[in-house]
Structures are given as C-alpha cells and as structure tokens.
Design a protein around this motif. Structure first.
Motif, PDB file in Angstrom:
ATOM      1  N   GLN A 400       0.835  -1.201   0.000  1.00  0.00           N
ATOM      2  CA  GLN A 400       0.000   0.000   0.000  1.00  0.00           C
ATOM      3  C   GLN A 400       0.871   1.252   0.000  1.00  0.00           C
ATOM      4  OE1 GLN A 400      -3.484  -0.207   2.349  1.00  0.00           O
ATOM      5  NE2 GLN A 400      -3.761   1.995   2.489  1.00  0.00           N
ATOM      6  N   ASN A 401       1.941   1.235   0.776  1.00  0.00           N
ATOM      7  CA  ASN A 401       2.858   2.382   0.776  1.00  0.00           C
ATOM      8  C   ASN A 401       3.474   2.585  -0.602  1.00  0.00           C
ATOM      9  OD1 ASN A 401       2.474   3.064   3.435  1.00  0.00           O
ATOM     10  ND2 ASN A 401       4.263   1.969   4.188  1.00  0.00           N
ATOM     11  N   MET A 402       3.907   1.492  -1.224  1.00  0.00           N
ATOM     12  CA  MET A 402       4.539   1.589  -2.541  1.00  0.00           C
ATOM     13  C   MET A 402       3.585   2.180  -3.565  1.00  0.00           C
ATOM     14  SD  MET A 402       4.575  -0.108  -5.712  1.00  0.00           S
ATOM     15  CE  MET A 402       4.096  -1.815  -5.412  1.00  0.00           C
ATOM     16  N   GLN A 403       2.351   1.687  -3.574  1.00  0.00           N
ATOM     17  CA  GLN A 403       1.370   2.196  -4.529  1.00  0.00           C
ATOM     18  C   GLN A 403       1.108   3.683  -4.322  1.00  0.00           C
ATOM     19  OE1 GLN A 403      -1.939  -0.432  -3.903  1.00  0.00           O
ATOM     20  NE2 GLN A 403      -0.908  -2.193  -4.845  1.00  0.00           N
ATOM     21  N   HIS A 404       0.993   4.082  -3.066  1.00  0.00           N
ATOM     22  CA  HIS A 404       0.759   5.502  -2.761  1.00  0.00           C
ATOM     23  C   HIS A 404       1.955   6.357  -3.172  1.00  0.00           C
ATOM     24  CE1 HIS A 404       1.085   9.036  -0.058  1.00  0.00           C
ATOM     25  NE2 HIS A 404      -0.181   9.179  -0.397  1.00  0.00           N
ATOM     26  N   ASP A 405       3.167   5.879  -2.852  1.00  0.00           N
ATOM     27  CA  ASP A 405       4.373   6.651  -3.164  1.00  0.00           C
ATOM     28  C   ASP A 405       4.562   6.810  -4.669  1.00  0.00           C
ATOM     29  OD1 ASP A 405       4.853   6.860  -0.483  1.00  0.00           O
ATOM     30  OD2 ASP A 405       6.413   5.329  -0.408  1.00  0.00           O
ATOM     31  N   MET A 406       4.369   5.723  -5.400  1.00  0.00           N
ATOM     32  CA  MET A 406       4.542   5.790  -6.850  1.00  0.00           C
ATOM     33  C   MET A 406       3.484   6.679  -7.492  1.00  0.00           C
ATOM     34  SD  MET A 406       7.165   4.223  -7.894  1.00  0.00           S
ATOM     35  CE  MET A 406       8.402   3.151  -7.167  1.00  0.00           C
ATOM     36  N   ARG A 407       2.248   6.540  -7.038  1.00  0.00           N
ATOM     37  CA  ARG A 407       1.184   7.376  -7.583  1.00  0.00           C
ATOM     38  C   ARG A 407       1.489   8.855  -7.318  1.00  0.00           C
ATOM     39  NH1 ARG A 407      -2.451   5.159  -5.063  1.00  0.00           N
ATOM     40  NH2 ARG A 407      -3.104   3.643  -6.631  1.00  0.00           N
ATOM     41  N   SER A 408       1.934   9.162  -6.108  1.00  0.00           N
ATOM     42  CA  SER A 408       2.251  10.548  -5.760  1.00  0.00           C
ATOM     43  C   SER A 408       3.417  11.071  -6.594  1.00  0.00           C
ATOM     44  CB  SER A 408       2.593  10.648  -4.265  1.00  0.00           C
ATOM     45  OG  SER A 408       1.500  10.296  -3.466  1.00  0.00           O
ATOM     46  N   ALA A 409       4.435  10.228  -6.783  1.00  0.00           N
ATOM     47  CA  ALA A 409       5.626  10.660  -7.519  1.00  0.00           C
ATOM     48  C   ALA A 409       5.275  11.029  -8.956  1.00  0.00           C
ATOM     49  CB  ALA A 409       6.686   9.560  -7.500  1.00  0.00           C
ATOM     50  N   PHE A 410       4.539  10.158  -9.634  1.00  0.00           N
ATOM     51  CA  PHE A 410       4.234  10.417 -11.035  1.00  0.00           C
ATOM     52  C   PHE A 410       3.159  11.485 -11.204  1.00  0.00           C
ATOM     53  CE2 PHE A 410       6.368   6.293 -11.382  1.00  0.00           C
ATOM     54  CZ  PHE A 410       7.290   6.602 -12.362  1.00  0.00           C
ATOM     55  N   THR A 411       2.275  11.616 -10.219  1.00  0.00           N
ATOM     56  CA  THR A 411       1.319  12.723 -10.256  1.00  0.00           C
ATOM     57  C   THR A 411       2.045  14.052 -10.124  1.00  0.00           C
ATOM     58  OG1 THR A 411      -0.440  11.354  -9.311  1.00  0.00           O
ATOM     59  CG2 THR A 411      -0.712  13.724  -9.148  1.00  0.00           C
ATOM     60  N   ASN A 412       3.054  14.105  -9.239  1.00  0.00           N
ATOM     61  CA  ASN A 412       3.850  15.321  -9.083  1.00  0.00           C
ATOM     62  C   ASN A 412       4.582  15.665 -10.372  1.00  0.00           C
ATOM     63  OD1 ASN A 412       3.194  15.907  -6.431  1.00  0.00           O
ATOM     64  ND2 ASN A 412       4.821  14.633  -5.579  1.00  0.00           N
ATOM     65  N   VAL A 413       5.116  14.645 -11.055  1.00  0.00           N
ATOM     66  CA  VAL A 413       5.793  14.883 -12.328  1.00  0.00           C
ATOM     67  C   VAL A 413       4.824  15.482 -13.341  1.00  0.00           C
ATOM     68  CG1 VAL A 413       6.910  13.777 -14.299  1.00  0.00           C
ATOM     69  CG2 VAL A 413       7.577  13.135 -11.989  1.00  0.00           C
ATOM     70  N   ALA A 414       3.630  14.909 -13.426  1.00  0.00           N
ATOM     71  CA  ALA A 414       2.628  15.419 -14.371  1.00  0.00           C
ATOM     72  C   ALA A 414       2.233  16.853 -14.031  1.00  0.00           C
ATOM     73  CB  ALA A 414       1.397  14.513 -14.362  1.00  0.00           C
ATOM     74  N   ASP A 415       2.035  17.131 -12.734  1.00  0.00           N
ATOM     75  CA  ASP A 415       1.683  18.494 -12.316  1.00  0.00           C
ATOM     76  C   ASP A 415       2.795  19.476 -12.661  1.00  0.00           C
ATOM     77  OD1 ASP A 415      -0.720  17.604 -11.366  1.00  0.00           O
ATOM     78  OD2 ASP A 415      -0.070  17.465  -9.274  1.00  0.00           O
ATOM     79  N   ASN A 416       4.048  19.061 -12.424  1.00  0.00           N
ATOM     80  CA  ASN A 416       5.184  19.932 -12.746  1.00  0.00           C
ATOM     81  C   ASN A 416       5.258  20.205 -14.243  1.00  0.00           C
ATOM     82  OD1 ASN A 416       6.048  20.185 -10.110  1.00  0.00           O
ATOM     83  ND2 ASN A 416       7.467  18.458 -10.224  1.00  0.00           N
ATOM     84  N   ASN A 417       4.947  19.198 -15.047  1.00  0.00           N
ATOM     85  CA  ASN A 417       4.968  19.378 -16.494  1.00  0.00           C
ATOM     86  C   ASN A 417       3.888  20.345 -16.957  1.00  0.00           C
ATOM     87  OD1 ASN A 417       7.083  17.587 -16.718  1.00  0.00           O
ATOM     88  ND2 ASN A 417       5.771  15.831 -17.117  1.00  0.00           N
ATOM     89  N   LEU A 418       2.700  20.241 -16.354  1.00  0.00           N
ATOM     90  CA  LEU A 418       1.623  21.169 -16.691  1.00  0.00           C
ATOM     91  C   LEU A 418       2.021  22.604 -16.360  1.00  0.00           C
ATOM     92  CD1 LEU A 418      -1.503  19.141 -15.460  1.00  0.00           C
ATOM     93  CD2 LEU A 418      -0.900  19.681 -17.826  1.00  0.00           C
ATOM     94  N   ARG A 419       2.614  22.789 -15.180  1.00  0.00           N
ATOM     95  CA  ARG A 419       3.057  24.139 -14.798  1.00  0.00           C
ATOM     96  C   ARG A 419       4.140  24.640 -15.752  1.00  0.00           C
ATOM     97  NH1 ARG A 419       2.163  22.088  -9.502  1.00  0.00           N
ATOM     98  NH2 ARG A 419       4.302  21.313  -9.367  1.00  0.00           N
ATOM     99  N   TYR A 420       5.017  23.725 -16.167  1.00  0.00           N
ATOM    100  CA  TYR A 420       6.100  24.074 -17.084  1.00  0.00           C
ATOM    101  C   TYR A 420       5.537  24.618 -18.401  1.00  0.00           C
ATOM    102  CZ  TYR A 420       9.997  23.226 -20.334  1.00  0.00           C
ATOM    103  OH  TYR A 420      10.967  23.352 -21.304  1.00  0.00           O
ATOM    104  N   TYR A 421       4.594  23.900 -18.980  1.00  0.00           N
ATOM    105  CA  TYR A 421       4.041  24.324 -20.267  1.00  0.00           C
ATOM    106  C   TYR A 421       3.172  25.578 -20.127  1.00  0.00           C
ATOM    107  CZ  TYR A 421       5.779  19.906 -22.030  1.00  0.00           C
ATOM    108  OH  TYR A 421       6.608  18.871 -22.396  1.00  0.00           O
ATOM    109  N   GLU A 422       2.520  25.725 -18.975  1.00  0.00           N
ATOM    110  CA  GLU A 422       1.730  26.938 -18.755  1.00  0.00           C
ATOM    111  C   GLU A 422       2.626  28.171 -18.633  1.00  0.00           C
ATOM    112  OE1 GLU A 422      -0.492  25.973 -15.280  1.00  0.00           O
ATOM    113  OE2 GLU A 422      -1.991  24.766 -16.369  1.00  0.00           O
ATOM    114  N   GLU A 423       3.772  28.011 -17.962  1.00  0.00           N
ATOM    115  CA  GLU A 423       4.709  29.133 -17.818  1.00  0.00           C
ATOM    116  C   GLU A 423       5.282  29.562 -19.163  1.00  0.00           C
ATOM    117  OE1 GLU A 423       7.720  28.223 -14.977  1.00  0.00           O
ATOM    118  OE2 GLU A 423       6.296  27.835 -13.352  1.00  0.00           O
ATOM    119  N   LEU A 424       5.449  28.593 -20.065  1.00  0.00           N
ATOM    120  CA  LEU A 424       6.071  28.893 -21.357  1.00  0.00           C
ATOM    121  C   LEU A 424       5.050  29.241 -22.443  1.00  0.00           C
ATOM    122  CD1 LEU A 424       8.855  26.171 -21.501  1.00  0.00           C
ATOM    123  CD2 LEU A 424       8.971  28.510 -20.648  1.00  0.00           C
ATOM    124  N   ARG A 425       3.784  29.272 -22.065  1.00  0.00           N
ATOM    125  CA  ARG A 425       2.767  29.615 -23.053  1.00  0.00           C
ATOM    126  C   ARG A 425       3.020  31.031 -23.573  1.00  0.00           C
ATOM    127  NH1 ARG A 425      -3.083  28.899 -20.865  1.00  0.00           N
ATOM    128  NH2 ARG A 425      -2.329  26.760 -20.798  1.00  0.00           N
TER     129      ARG A 425
END
Length: 427
Positions: A400-425
């Motif tokens: 359960q910890n692994m699933q939560h950690d991995m989900r959080s890690a890749f969600t953070n990556v996706a969120d960071n990417n969205l912010r990245y593209y929004e900043e460069l719009r």
C-alpha cells in the motif's frame, strides 16, 4: 513523495480499488519520456527490454493494511492521527537535521542531529537531542534485521554515491542523505512493531559514549559467523519443498518488480541527465542573442525577445529539474533498495522453512530420537508460523505504501509538467 516537515495524512486508497496502472513508455529521447503529462510507450535502446512498469495482476496488487509513512516534523505534533491497527494517537516525532562535518587525523565524516519528541511512558523524557553518524544508522538497521528477520526494514541510502552524480561531502550529497536518513527513522517510527524495538529507543536517546558502549554488547564474531554458515548451508540445500503458494507468488512478484524498478531508475536518471544538458545549453544560448542585438539595430527587438524567451525557458526548466530530483529520483531509487530488502526477507523466511523441513525429513527417516525431534519440530513450526504472519502483514503494508508513493511521484511529475508548459505559453 512528502515534503520535509509536513505531517502525514492517511494513505490514499488506490483509485478505482486497483493497483498502479501500468506505465506505458516514452517515444523518442528519454528526456521527453517521463516529462510529458500523457502516458505513452517507453522505448529503450536495443539492449534494454520494453517496460511495463507494474503488473495488472490484482492478486498481489491489492493491499489491506493502513500505514502512513511520511516523515514527521516535531513542530507539527498537533497533526495527530490513528493507525487502523494501532488505536492510540501518534506519539513519536523525529527529525534529522543540522549536518556537521568532523575532520580527524584518521577520517572525515558527517554527523546529523536527531531530535525526538514523544509522550510514551517508556521514555524518561519527552524530548531528546543526539548526534549520529552514518555508521550509527547502519548499526540500527542491522539490529532491526537481527531482531525481526521477516519484517521489511526500511532502506538506508548507500554508503557510496554513484560516480558522476554528486561529490561526496558536497552540500547536495549531504542534503540528499539527510532527507533519506530522516525518512528511514520516520518509517521505523510509523511501523507498528519496529517502533517499539529497544535498540531503536537507545539510538534515539543515548549519548554518543552510551551508544558506543551498547554496540559492544552485540553478538560476537563467532555468533555472526555461525549465522552466516547456517544461511549458506540452507542455500546449498536448494529450494524450499513446502513453501506456501503465497510466498512463491511474492517471490515471483519481487523478481519482476526488481527488474522493472531498476529499469525505471535507469530511465529517470537518464532523463534528468539529458534535461540538465539541455538546461546548460540554453543558459549559453540566451546571452548570445542579447549580444547579437547590440550589433543588429533592425532586428534588435526581435533578438531581445528571443533572449527573454530563452531565459524564461531556463527558469522553467530549472524548476522542472528540481521537481525530478526531489519528487521522482529519490522515490524510485528507494524502491530499488526496497526490492533488494524484500528479496532478502523472503530468503530468510525460506531459511526458517528449510530448517523445519530438514527436521521433519530426519524424523521421517528415523535418524534421531523421536521425542527430541518432535519437540524441536513443534518449536520450528511456531517459528515458521510467526515468520509467515509477520511477513504477510508487512507485505500488505509495504504494497500500500509503494502504490501511494509511486502514484504521488508520477502525479507530481505530471503536475510539474503542466506548470512548465503553462509558464512557457506565449514564448
């Protein structure tokens, strides 16, 4: 995963009730790979296998136990919560901070301050402050493994760093290790069994000279050699004949998980490396346009606009790199280490099972006194049952910890990417 000093909330249940969805892969260069919000298929060099990160086999993907695992700040004691299997409020808060260099004629090493706040009755005080070096953390881990051979002990960062990644004793290396040590202690503190280990209490409370004296009371060389000889002898005898199906499935799962998480670790580091090279090139590219604009009056404004856009890209890329180094790389590598630990735990469980099997075989062949062997077999059966129950409970908790950690890690990556593209719009 978790920010330093943030009190944890309860582990989130998997979306839709299942395990982690398989990550697909990455077209083109590895840098583009985990940096785009959409999930695509990862492609590797010829020598690497295609990646399907986690199996959809829900027989092993579902976890039933609850276990928060975030590092805790002692200043956040107001944020208390309950364990599902531990009704009392959280009562142990640990921080690792204030790294300090020590230079002697023999060696150079770093110590870290370990601050503990607790309301437990078995502690003589409600707050402790000690300094510990990396070797002390290694000692604690070995004592926990010795006392609880079939529990999943959290990993420590490696003693040596990868060549070319960071320099030993650099600020980056020390801070990365501090965070890992902080997480190590808090994972132990959050564990329903390990948190009450006596050596853990001594580690948190004893002054340096007291801890040194306590270390000398450990098992002697001959005892440790005996354990090693038994382990080797068990492995030489071959596989376990009567291993329950559940542990065979665990072993198969971990072999697959180990392969895939190591591939993920390799990809993540390659992405970071390529992103860093891209960032360094952009830093040199921007000023060239600024200098160029000084000698080209007709297109000066356009050149300055390009230089400004490149500067904006540099700042956004730097933020994205920080997100990778803080939220993705450490988590993936932690589970690389966890995969090694899990394989070791399964082997130790098999050794206990193998010892029982050998006694049962000896009794069946009438090679020893029946009454004596029956008594020994009874004790070993109890030992195997305890080992099985401990590992099964910890397995669910770890999954359960692994699933939560991995989900959080890749969600953070996706969120960071969205912010990245929004900043460069608009660039």
């Amino acid at each position: 995963m978790d920010a330093e000093g943030r009190a944890p909330g309860p582990t989130l249940p998997p979306a839709g009730g299942g395990g982690l969805e398989p990550l697909a892969g990455v077209p083109g260069t590895a840098r583009t790979a985990l940096l785009t919000p959409s999930a695509e298929v990862l492609e590797f060099d010829d020598e690497e296998d295609d990646l399907e990160v986690f199996s959809k086999d829900t027989s092993l993907a579902e976890a039933n136990s609850f276990s928060p695992s975030m590092p805790i700040s002692p200043s956040s004691m107001i944020n208390q919560y309950k364990f599902e299997d531990e009704p009392e409020l959280k009562d142990l808060f640990i921080t690792v901070d204030d790294p300090e260099s020590h230079i002697t004629a023999i060696e150079t090493f770093i110590t870290y301050r370990v601050v503990t706040k607790t309301s437990r009755g078995e502690f003589d005080s409600c707050e402790y402050e000690v300094r510990r070096r990396y070797q002390d953390f290694l000692w604690l881990k070995s004592k926990l493994e010795e006392a609880h051979p079939t529990l999943i002990i959290p990993p420590l960062p490696e003693k040596f760093v990868m060549k070319g990644m960071v320099e030993r004793f650099s600020d980056e290396f020390i801070e990365t290790r501090r965070k890992a040590l902080h997480k190590f202690l808090n994972r132990i503190a959050d564990h329903p069994t390990l948190t009450f280990n006596e050596d853990f209490k001594i580690f948190l409370t004893a002054q340096a000279w007291e801890l040194s004296s306590h270390k000398k009371q450990g098992p002697g060389l001959l005892s440790r050699m005996g354990q090693t000889v038994r382990a080797v002898a068990s492995s030489v005898r071959g596989g376990v004949k009567n291993r329950p199906e559940m542990f065979t499935e665990m072993n198969d799962y971990m072999e697959t998980f180990s392969h895939k998480i190591n591939v993920l670790d390799k990809i993540a580091h390659r992405i970071y490396k390529e992103e860093k090279e891209y960032f360094n090139e952009m830093k040199e590219y921007g000023p060239i346009h600024t200098l160029w604009s000084a000698s080209e009056e007709d297109i000066a404004d356009s050149l300055k606009g390009v230089a400004s856009c490149i500067d904006k890209c540099c700042k956004a890329t730097e933020k994205r790199m920080a997100g990778l180094s803080e939220n993705l790389l450490p988590i993936i590598h932690e589970y690389v280490l966890y995969s090694e630990i899990l394989m070791g735990v399964l082997k130790r469980r098999d050794q206990i099972q193998s010892e029982l099997d050998s006694k049962v075989d000896a009794l069946a062949n009438k090679k020893a006194d029946k009454d004596l062997f029956s008594e020994e077999i009874g004790k070993l059966e109890d030992k195997v049952e305890c080992a099985n129950n401990a590992l099964k409970a910890d397995w669910d908790r770890w999954k359960q910890n692994m699933q939560h950690d991995m989900r959080s890690a890749f969600t953070n990556v996706a969120d960071n990417n969205l912010r990245y593209y929004e900043e460069l719009r608009g660039c």
